[in-house]
Enzyme design. Structure first.
Site, PDB file in Angstrom:
ATOM      1  N   GLU A  73       3.899   1.605  -1.268  1.00  0.00           N
ATOM      2  CA  GLU A  73       4.464   1.843  -2.605  1.00  0.00           C
ATOM      3  C   GLU A  73       3.405   2.428  -3.548  1.00  0.00           C
ATOM      4  O   GLU A  73       3.691   3.331  -4.343  1.00  0.00           O
ATOM      5  CB  GLU A  73       5.040   0.544  -3.177  1.00  0.00           C
ATOM      6  CG  GLU A  73       6.327   0.124  -2.472  1.00  0.00           C
ATOM      7  CD  GLU A  73       6.796  -1.252  -2.895  1.00  0.00           C
ATOM      8  OE1 GLU A  73       7.982  -1.406  -3.211  1.00  0.00           O
ATOM      9  OE2 GLU A  73       5.972  -2.196  -2.889  1.00  0.00           O
ATOM     10  N   TYR A  74       2.196   1.901  -3.433  1.00  0.00           N
ATOM     11  CA  TYR A  74       1.107   2.441  -4.259  1.00  0.00           C
ATOM     12  C   TYR A  74       0.940   3.938  -3.966  1.00  0.00           C
ATOM     13  O   TYR A  74       0.850   4.759  -4.877  1.00  0.00           O
ATOM     14  CB  TYR A  74      -0.209   1.694  -3.972  1.00  0.00           C
ATOM     15  CG  TYR A  74      -1.383   2.260  -4.723  1.00  0.00           C
ATOM     16  CD1 TYR A  74      -1.680   1.844  -6.020  1.00  0.00           C
ATOM     17  CD2 TYR A  74      -2.193   3.246  -4.144  1.00  0.00           C
ATOM     18  CE1 TYR A  74      -2.743   2.394  -6.730  1.00  0.00           C
ATOM     19  CE2 TYR A  74      -3.249   3.801  -4.844  1.00  0.00           C
ATOM     20  CZ  TYR A  74      -3.519   3.360  -6.129  1.00  0.00           C
ATOM     21  OH  TYR A  74      -4.561   3.916  -6.830  1.00  0.00           O
ATOM     22  N   ASP A  75       0.931   4.287  -2.671  1.00  0.00           N
ATOM     23  CA  ASP A  75       0.761   5.692  -2.282  1.00  0.00           C
ATOM     24  C   ASP A  75       1.886   6.563  -2.834  1.00  0.00           C
ATOM     25  O   ASP A  75       1.656   7.702  -3.242  1.00  0.00           O
ATOM     26  CB  ASP A  75       0.734   5.831  -0.749  1.00  0.00           C
ATOM     27  CG  ASP A  75      -0.562   5.292  -0.182  1.00  0.00           C
ATOM     28  OD1 ASP A  75      -1.528   5.126  -0.964  1.00  0.00           O
ATOM     29  OD2 ASP A  75      -0.606   5.028   1.033  1.00  0.00           O
TER      30      ASP A  75
ATOM     31  N   LYS B  90     -29.336 -18.457 -15.029  1.00  0.00           N
ATOM     32  CA  LYS B  90     -29.602 -17.798 -16.314  1.00  0.00           C
ATOM     33  C   LYS B  90     -29.403 -18.775 -17.463  1.00  0.00           C
ATOM     34  O   LYS B  90     -28.402 -19.516 -17.465  1.00  0.00           O
ATOM     35  CB  LYS B  90     -28.633 -16.620 -16.511  1.00  0.00           C
ATOM     36  CG  LYS B  90     -28.774 -15.535 -15.462  1.00  0.00           C
ATOM     37  CD  LYS B  90     -27.706 -14.457 -15.590  1.00  0.00           C
ATOM     38  CE  LYS B  90     -27.931 -13.393 -14.519  1.00  0.00           C
ATOM     39  NZ  LYS B  90     -26.874 -12.376 -14.482  1.00  0.00           N
TER      40      LYS B  90
ATOM     41  N   LYS C 121     -26.379 -14.215  -6.147  1.00  0.00           N
ATOM     42  CA  LYS C 121     -27.326 -13.086  -6.159  1.00  0.00           C
ATOM     43  C   LYS C 121     -26.869 -12.143  -5.053  1.00  0.00           C
ATOM     44  O   LYS C 121     -27.086 -12.390  -3.875  1.00  0.00           O
ATOM     45  CB  LYS C 121     -28.758 -13.560  -5.924  1.00  0.00           C
ATOM     46  CG  LYS C 121     -29.761 -12.419  -6.041  1.00  0.00           C
ATOM     47  CD  LYS C 121     -31.181 -12.917  -6.083  1.00  0.00           C
ATOM     48  CE  LYS C 121     -32.171 -11.810  -6.401  1.00  0.00           C
ATOM     49  NZ  LYS C 121     -32.051 -10.582  -5.645  1.00  0.00           N
TER      50      LYS C 121
ATOM     51  N   GLU D 111     -24.869 -18.003 -10.752  1.00  0.00           N
ATOM     52  CA  GLU D 111     -23.940 -17.058 -10.120  1.00  0.00           C
ATOM     53  C   GLU D 111     -24.569 -16.482  -8.860  1.00  0.00           C
ATOM     54  O   GLU D 111     -25.768 -16.622  -8.643  1.00  0.00           O
ATOM     55  CB  GLU D 111     -23.564 -15.957 -11.125  1.00  0.00           C
ATOM     56  CG  GLU D 111     -24.755 -15.156 -11.585  1.00  0.00           C
ATOM     57  CD  GLU D 111     -24.470 -14.340 -12.845  1.00  0.00           C
ATOM     58  OE1 GLU D 111     -23.678 -14.782 -13.692  1.00  0.00           O
ATOM     59  OE2 GLU D 111     -25.065 -13.257 -12.968  1.00  0.00           O
TER      60      GLU D 111
ATOM     61  N   ASP E 190       0.846  -1.195   0.000  1.00  0.00           N
ATOM     62  CA  ASP E 190       0.000   0.000   0.000  1.00  0.00           C
ATOM     63  C   ASP E 190       0.884   1.249   0.000  1.00  0.00           C
ATOM     64  O   ASP E 190       0.590   2.242  -0.656  1.00  0.00           O
ATOM     65  CB  ASP E 190      -0.885   0.053   1.246  1.00  0.00           C
ATOM     66  CG  ASP E 190      -1.947  -1.031   1.208  1.00  0.00           C
ATOM     67  OD1 ASP E 190      -1.949  -1.821   0.244  1.00  0.00           O
ATOM     68  OD2 ASP E 190      -2.761  -1.081   2.154  1.00  0.00           O
TER      69      ASP E 190
ATOM     70  N   SER F  45     -36.888  -7.030 -12.866  1.00  0.00           N
ATOM     71  CA  SER F  45     -36.624  -7.812 -11.652  1.00  0.00           C
ATOM     72  C   SER F  45     -36.371  -9.264 -12.032  1.00  0.00           C
ATOM     73  O   SER F  45     -36.287  -9.588 -13.216  1.00  0.00           O
ATOM     74  CB  SER F  45     -37.830  -7.753 -10.726  1.00  0.00           C
ATOM     75  OG  SER F  45     -37.976  -6.471 -10.234  1.00  0.00           O
TER      76      SER F  45
ATOM     77  N   ARG G 225     -30.827   1.610  -9.881  1.00  0.00           N
ATOM     78  CA  ARG G 225     -31.886   0.933 -10.624  1.00  0.00           C
ATOM     79  C   ARG G 225     -33.133   1.804 -10.732  1.00  0.00           C
ATOM     80  O   ARG G 225     -33.809   1.818 -11.749  1.00  0.00           O
ATOM     81  CB  ARG G 225     -32.229  -0.375  -9.902  1.00  0.00           C
ATOM     82  CG  ARG G 225     -33.354  -1.134 -10.526  1.00  0.00           C
ATOM     83  CD  ARG G 225     -33.604  -2.428  -9.763  1.00  0.00           C
ATOM     84  NE  ARG G 225     -34.516  -3.263 -10.500  1.00  0.00           N
ATOM     85  CZ  ARG G 225     -35.828  -3.135 -10.454  1.00  0.00           C
ATOM     86  NH1 ARG G 225     -36.377  -2.207  -9.704  1.00  0.00           N
ATOM     87  NH2 ARG G 225     -36.606  -3.929 -11.160  1.00  0.00           N
TER      88      ARG G 225
HETATM   89  S1  IVH Z   1     -29.681 -10.468 -13.399  1.00  0.00           S
HETATM   90  C1  IVH Z   1     -32.740  -8.664 -16.343  1.00  0.00           C
HETATM   91  N1  IVH Z   1     -27.788 -11.293 -11.791  1.00  0.00           N
HETATM   92  O1  IVH Z   1     -31.290  -8.857  -8.218  1.00  0.00           O
HETATM   93  C2  IVH Z   1     -32.459  -9.171 -14.996  1.00  0.00           C
HETATM   94  N2  IVH Z   1     -29.395  -9.757 -10.909  1.00  0.00           N
HETATM   95  O2  IVH Z   1     -34.354  -8.963  -8.899  1.00  0.00           O
HETATM   96  C3  IVH Z   1     -31.179  -8.654 -14.511  1.00  0.00           C
HETATM   97  N3  IVH Z   1     -28.983  -9.135  -8.564  1.00  0.00           N
HETATM   98  O3  IVH Z   1     -31.847  -5.669  -8.181  1.00  0.00           O
HETATM   99  C4  IVH Z   1     -30.860  -9.208 -13.205  1.00  0.00           C
HETATM  100  N4  IVH Z   1     -27.178 -10.346  -8.276  1.00  0.00           N
HETATM  101  O4  IVH Z   1     -29.414  -6.034  -8.920  1.00  0.00           O
HETATM  102  C5  IVH Z   1     -28.887 -10.520 -11.904  1.00  0.00           C
HETATM  103  N5  IVH Z   1     -26.026 -12.099 -10.490  1.00  0.00           N
HETATM  104  C6  IVH Z   1     -27.118 -11.327 -10.624  1.00  0.00           C
HETATM  105  C7  IVH Z   1     -27.599 -10.550  -9.544  1.00  0.00           C
HETATM  106  C8  IVH Z   1     -28.754  -9.777  -9.733  1.00  0.00           C
HETATM  107  C9  IVH Z   1     -28.016  -9.494  -7.709  1.00  0.00           C
HETATM  108  C10 IVH Z   1     -30.081  -8.201  -8.225  1.00  0.00           C
HETATM  109  C11 IVH Z   1     -30.257  -7.102  -9.233  1.00  0.00           C
HETATM  110  C12 IVH Z   1     -31.692  -6.708  -9.070  1.00  0.00           C
HETATM  111  C13 IVH Z   1     -32.316  -7.923  -8.503  1.00  0.00           C
HETATM  112  C14 IVH Z   1     -33.250  -8.528  -9.529  1.00  0.00           C
END
Ligand code: IVH
Length: 459
Positions: free
Chosen positions: A59-61, A334, A142, A140, A57, A106, A163
């Site tokens: 060195e970065y500074d 997904k 959430k 992945e 850190d 959502s 959002r």
């Molecule tokens: S995909 C078109 N991937 O969850 C849909 N959303 O209900 C795009 N979130 O507020 C969402 N991790 O911010 C996606 N790996 C992830 C996510 C994620 C968290 C949140 C997102 C949103 C909510 C969707």
């Protein structure tokens, strides 16, 4: 983005710039500014995206200070995406509203294997695929933080927004620029992308959140209920300098819109979700691929060949969620192929090609029996809730800190109330709220002691 040989080169260049004589012998100041910018960007990426710094850190500074001094002497050499230009000086009075390039929808929710099997069946139906065949899915984390939407144009970060209502969000560009995990420039043009909209989440690591709350408690400031509240609050702060101090990090998990310089939609050129995530990773972004898995080396993402694999991965993660350094409220599943995603389409609320697998809530309700006041060594008084013992995520909870008087008042807690208790991650349990609708009139307001009597033991 940084090949091993380029990394070695930048490392060696950094060491040269750090040697005491370095700047004395450098003739071309503009070249030197560029070099310093380049090595600083590299170290930001190593530290904030890769979690794998190669210099200290200190060195970065030193490098940062050299650049600051040079830019002060030659203001004409300052560029907006120099590492010194992350924290702007202006305060944001009112956050401007900005329209997203594509609606930020959502996610639909699922809670168990049956829900995920139903989702898989529905996907196959929408895509007109064989019932017995398999669809490839990406799974992945959430993330449970604040949603962010970033726009890059001509390889530069030009805008960041919350959002909001999905169509329009608040402009938080000044605050997002302070996050060193967010590149101010990225070479999208190498892939023919002129303008792109990325979606992601800004998060505070659980251990940093605990430190922030501890400091706030000591300063008698109101503490945050959870890392998510601390993160969403930080995103909307007026002073970017303060926002920078909250330790936010950004994970980008979706490319929502991409056009070339003729405005042609080129999103389908990236054939799969995992291809676009790898692209973001290679451009220097922090993505779900980041190396932040569990002790058991469960990776944070997985491309699964079938819904059976998806279920196994999600159920496994539910068990290890506490080991992840960031707060998660589930996993997101997904459809991997972009072509199949298009075939599935959208409702007005969510894409039909994705679903959230929500982890079991770690909340319970119980009765607030009493409030006791504990006096620390310094004389500070901490109110502690005495609860009817309740099992919660593997432990029995009976005492919970109420932090300070303001906390009790803000939550309108009364003795005898039914209260909702939550344990998020490794974070110690806390009272989310009381349930006033269940009161029968016998509940008592909490009286905060005006004076504290010290009992001095005499032996
Ligand atoms: S995909 C078109 N991937 O969850 C849909 N959303 O209900 C795009 N979130 O507020 C969402 N991790 O911010 C996606 N790996 C992830 C996510 C994620 C968290 C949140 C997102 C949103 C909510 C969707």
């Amino acid at each position: 983005m940084y090949s091993p040989s380029l990394q070695r080169q930048l490392y060696e260049r950094s060491k040269k710039l750090l040697s005491p004589q370095a700047t004395l012998f450098e003739g071309d100041q503009s070249r030197l500014v560029e070099d310093l910018q380049q090595v600083l960007r590299f170290h930001e990426w190593k530290y904030y995206v890769q979690n794998d710094p190669v210099i200290s850190d200190f060195e970065y500074d030193q490098l940062y200070k050299q650049l600051e001094a040079l830019e002060a002497a030659h203001p004409d050499l300052i560029t907006p995406d120099s590492p010194t230009q992350r924290v702007g000086k202006d305060l944001t009075e009112n956050l401007a509203q900005v329209a997203h390039l594509t609606p930020m929808l959502s996610l639909d929710n699922s809670y168990d294997a049956e829900d995920l099997n139903d989702f898989d069946e529905q996907v196959k139906k929408l895509c007109k695929l064989d019932k017995e065949g398999d669809v490839e899915y990406c799974v992945e984390p959430k993330y449970d933080g604040g949603t962010i939407v970033l726009v890059y144009e001509n390889d530069r970060l030009v805008r960041a927004a919350t959002r909001g209502n999905g169509a329009v969000g608040d402009d938080i560009t000044a605050n997002i620029r302070t996050l060193r995990s967010v590149p101010l420039q990225a070479e999208f043009s190498k892939y023919g992308i002129h303008k792109v909209e990325l979606r992601g989440e800004a998060l505070i690591r659980k251990d940093i959140f605990e430190k922030i709350n501890k400091a706030r408690q000591e300063a008698n400031d109101q503490i945050f209920a959870n890392p998510r509240n601390a993160a969403t609050g930080a995103l909307r702060m007026k002073d970017p300098k303060e926002a920078a101090e909250r330790g936010l990090e950004a994970f980008l998990y979706q490319m929502g819109y991409a056009v070339d310089n003729q405005d042609n939609n080129i999103i389908e050129r990236f054939h799969s979700h995992d291809e676009s995530i790898h692209l973001l990773e290679s451009l220097g972004f922090k993505t779900p691929l980041a190396n932040a898995g569990t002790r058991q080396h469960l990776p944070a993402t997985k491309t699964c060949g079938s819904i059976r694999e998806v279920i196994e991965f999600c159920v496994n993660w539910q068990e290890y969620r506490d080991e992840y350094p960031y707060e998660l409220d589930g996993m997101v599943v997904k459809v991997n192929s972009i072509e199949l995603q298009e075939r599935c389409g959208y409702t007005s609320h969510h894409p039909r090609w994705a679903i959230a697998f929500k982890f079991k809530a770690r909340q319970a309700t119980t009765r607030l029996r009493d409030v006791e006041f504990q006096v620390g060594k310094t004389g500070a008084v901490t109110p502690v809730a005495k609860l009817e013992p309740v099992p919660l995520a593997g432990v029995t909870v009976s005492n919970v800190s109420l932090h300070n008087e303001e906390f009790i008042r803000a939550k309108d807690l009364r003795i005898g109330d039914q209260v909702l208790v939550e344990r998020a991650g490794d974070v110690i349990p806390y009272i989310v709220k009381s349930l006033p609708e269940l009161r029968d009139g016998s509940e008592q307001v909490v009286h905060y002691p005006k004076t504290v009597r010290f009992v001095i033991p005499c032996w």
